[in-house]
Write an enzyme that holds these catalytic residues in place. Structure first.
Site, PDB file in Angstrom:
ATOM      1  N   HIS A 140     -13.050  24.309  -9.509  1.00 13.41           N
ATOM      2  CA  HIS A 140     -11.667  24.235  -9.032  1.00 13.41           C
ATOM      3  C   HIS A 140     -11.386  23.016  -8.150  1.00 13.41           C
ATOM      4  CE1 HIS A 140      -7.905  26.925  -8.254  1.00 13.41           C
ATOM      5  NE2 HIS A 140      -7.641  25.813  -8.917  1.00 13.41           N
ATOM      6  N   CYS A 176      -7.790  27.937  -2.075  1.00 16.54           N
ATOM      7  CA  CYS A 176      -9.052  27.627  -2.725  1.00 16.54           C
ATOM      8  C   CYS A 176      -9.439  26.154  -2.765  1.00 16.54           C
ATOM      9  CB  CYS A 176      -8.996  28.198  -4.139  1.00 16.54           C
ATOM     10  SG  CYS A 176     -10.394  27.812  -5.158  1.00 16.54           S
TER      11      CYS A 176
END
Length: 703
Positions: free
Chosen positions: A147, A92
């Protein structure tokens, strides 16, 4: 530094699922005051939609037999469906960093996925796509999962976004509680899957609000869904709806709400003014389809990095087109900047290719190879039909490299390395050069390298390296002044010189520790030297470097260095090796009757500590003591291993009792005194260690 997540404990806001129930089929009302955002000069509005852990085969338009995605399928028919699109990484955070910067993850400082309490994040020095677009007048908004760091300096607002609505990250373990943020403040807390399920709808609501708030200004939306990353959660209207199970429910829910966003664009007459990119941050995890490709998330095989990649810009991107051009997250920044008429900062290295031509329907004739990293190390590269793997996840790195012809073998099952040595060599050279370029970029403007150890009371030369970062954006040729900040009593010189920073010049600076700092006393004393460079009226300090100083030998009666045979640290030291048998003329050496010690190279960072004599049985070291009282100093330790205390007996009397264990990388001086008498004498030192441990000697001084 206070992080956004740190506010959780003090926040009293709780998101209740019942309080947020809204019909999922409803349309989003358009603000009466809002006007369509019409980009000037043909530059489009831009919406980048990033799914989370969506596999290459998870959409209907990519062949999934069970999951229905009519809105995304329609978008594919209205634009171009790329069959060889790649994420920025197989996980990610680095993938998202690559998308926003156009740079491979190690350049961005985010080579790995960020953990819940990770202090790292996307550094403010990175230039991002929203920064460039905002400078061109765009309204910029981040919506969804971020993130890219939890501290304030990592916030979307520090990276070019006017607004943010979403979550820091979603974790599969200890998911709840999780804050929902609006700009710089937490506004709600997710406490259950029911709360999480509302986000898909609310992210679309926020996207439409941003479009309406933009008015006549162009907009850039970075819409990052939390689905279908685990934990999976959908609102009741979607539960059990898909033949693809809960995973399919999550994908179909996202498709439904993206359909609402596409309808909102059409209602506002913005289809012909808006470029939409739909993709995924990496391949599927436990569930989901890789479309038959090898491997999944975390791996750089195709199943971990090849992702859906759809593009629609009505009237510009051809309708109903399928393209097998290789496209990558790395390409989005140069492409969108080109479309918006923005020039990326010339001093920032980009790793992608401008896709403007292929978006308009032309064949992509040339493009840069697409590299993939596992952490900070290059792992694979795609170039045309070829894909070379030089590293895989885990400790087993046997049978590499692997070369695959993806035109003939998209599942990466037939290794052609032996049959294509030229291709293999060329792609390996590319990855090697890329890693070297990244290393050069990450070198600081000013750095010090010292030849350790420094010898007390004796001048030594240390090297100060300068890089292009000392004068970014300016001419590389400059007059610089280089000096050192040293402890009190240390003498240093200053160097002024005209240098070419592109060549990464190294300047020699002289430093002299005072004689007193080398006296053995307990731990090997360390000191800090800090390099400084002055250019254009600015003083740029480097990172401090820890150094130590030892007596240089001329100060003592005998200085022994257990370094490589024939190569003591300085001519005033003498080599102590396993072959150093007692010799009257030398005045030192191993006595007979005990096993000879070994010599071990632990790869320590400097000459004095690199090799050492090392043994498990006791050994006898014979020394000639000059007349009078003498101090014997023994240096023990190991750069890579913890070492036990040593035991030394002189002529049968214990003079060093076993001291505490010294940790790896630390060194300890042990001292005792002996009397050489009126005319000097020979003594025997029995060296051993307790409990049959290995004893180690690095140096010995008779003072």
């Amino acid at each position: 530094m206070v992080g956004r997540r740190d506010v959780l404990a003090g926040s009293a806001l709780t998101l209740g699922a019942g309080a947020l129930s809204v019909s999922v089929g409803g349309t989003h009302p358009r603000s009466a005051a809002a006007q369509p955002a019409r980009p000037p000069g043909g530059a489009p509005n831009v919406i980048v939609i990033l799914m989370d852990d969506l596999g290459y085969g998870d959409l209907g338009c990519y062949g999934h037999p069970l999951i229905r995605t009519p809105h995304l399928d329609r978008l594919a028919r209205q634009g171009t469906r790329f069959t060889q699109g790649y994420s920025g990484a197989p996980v990610c955070s680095p993938s998202r960093a690559a998308l926003l910067t156009g740079r491979v993850p190690p350049r961005t400082g985010i080579p790995d996925v960020l953990s819940r309490d990770d202090p790292h994040g996307l550094a403010t020095r990175e230039r991002t796509l929203p920064e460039y677009l905002r400078s061109a007048g765009y309204v910029t908004a981040a919506i969804g999962k971020w993130h890219l760091g939890r501290l304030d300096e990592h916030h979307p607002a520090r990276h070019g976004f006017d607004s943010f609505f979403g979550v820091d990250a979603m974790y599969t373990a200890d998911t709840y509680p999780t804050e929902v943020w609006r700009d710089g403040e937490p506004v709600e807390i997710l406490r259950s899957d029911a709360d999480l399920a509302t986000l898909t709808r609310r992210f679309t609501d926020e996207a439409v609000d941003v479009i309406d708030r933009a008015g006549n200004r162009p907009f850039f939306l970075y819409l990052t869904e939390t689905m279908p990353h685990l934990p999976l959660a959908v609102e009741p209207e979607f539960a059990g709806r898909s033949r693809g199970g809960l995973y399919g429910d999550a994908v179909e829910s996202v498709d439904h709400h993206l359909g609402r966003l596409f309808d909102a664009l059409a209602d506002r007459g913005l289809d012909r003014d808006t470029l939409i990119i739909v993709t995924s941050d990496n391949g599927p995890w436990f569930e989901g389809s890789s479309g038959g490709l090898r491997s999944r998330k975390f791996e750089v095989f195709e199943g971990g990095v090849r992702v859906p990649f759809l593009a629609r810009w009505t009237g510009t991107v051809p309708r109903g087109r399928e393209s097998d051009d290789v496209v990558s997250f790395l390409d989005l920044l140069p492409t969108v900047c080109s479309l918006a008429g923005v020039e990326p900062e010339p001093g920032v290295a980009l790793d992608g290719t401008d896709l403007t031509a292929t978006l308009r329907g032309a064949r992509l004739r040339e493009r840069a190879p697409v590299p993939f990293f596992l952490g900070a190390r290059a792992a694979a590269v795609r170039d045309g039909r070829w894909k070379l793997h030089v590293r895989r996840r885990g400790s087993d790195q046997r049978y590499l490299p692997e070369l695959y012809d993806l035109d003939a073998d998209p599942r990466e099952s037939v290794n052609l390395t032996a049959r294509q040595p030229e291709v293999t060599a060329r792609l390996r050279e590319f990855l090697t050069a890329l890693e070297e370029d990244i290393a050069r970029e990450q070198r600081p403007p000013v750095a010090l390298a010292a030849d350790l150890p420094l010898l007390a009371g004796r001048p030594a030369t240390v090297r100060v390296r300068l890089t292009r970062a000392l004068r970014p954006g300016g001419e590389p040729v400059a007059e610089v002044t280089v000096s050192l900040t040293a402890p009190d009593g240390w003498a240093t010189t200053t160097v002024r010189q005209v240098v070419d920073l592109d060549t990464e010049p190294v300047l020699d600076v002289e430093v002299t520790p005072p004689a007193a700092v080398g006296a053995p006393a307990g731990r090997l004393a360390t000191y800090e030297l800090t390099p400084r460079a002055e250019v254009d009226g600015r003083t740029v300090p480097g990172e401090p470097v820890r150094v130590y100083a030892v007596p240089h030998g001329d100060d003592v009666a005998l200085a022994l260095d257990a370094g490589p045979a024939g190569s003591p640290v300085t001519p005033s030291y003498r080599a102590l090796t396993p072959d150093s048998s007692w010799a009257e003329t030398a005045g030192y050496g191993w006595a007979g009757g005990t096993p000879a010690p070994l010599s071990r190279d632990r790869g320590a960072p400097d000459v004095l500590r690199r090799d050492m004599v090392n043994n498990q049985p006791a050994a006898l070291l014979r020394l000639r003591l000059p007349a009078g009282p003498r101090t014997i100093s023994v240096l023990r330790g190991d750069d890579g291993y913890a070492t036990p205390g040593i035991v030394v007996a002189a002529d049968g009397t214990e003079v060093i009792a076993p001291g505490p264990q010294v940790p790896a990388g630390a060194y300890q001086w042990e001292e005792f005194t002996l009397d050489g008498g009126d005319s000097g004498r020979v003594t025997e030192l029995r060296v051993s260690a307790p409990d049959t441990a290995n004893w180690k000697i690095v140096a010995l001084l008779v003072r």
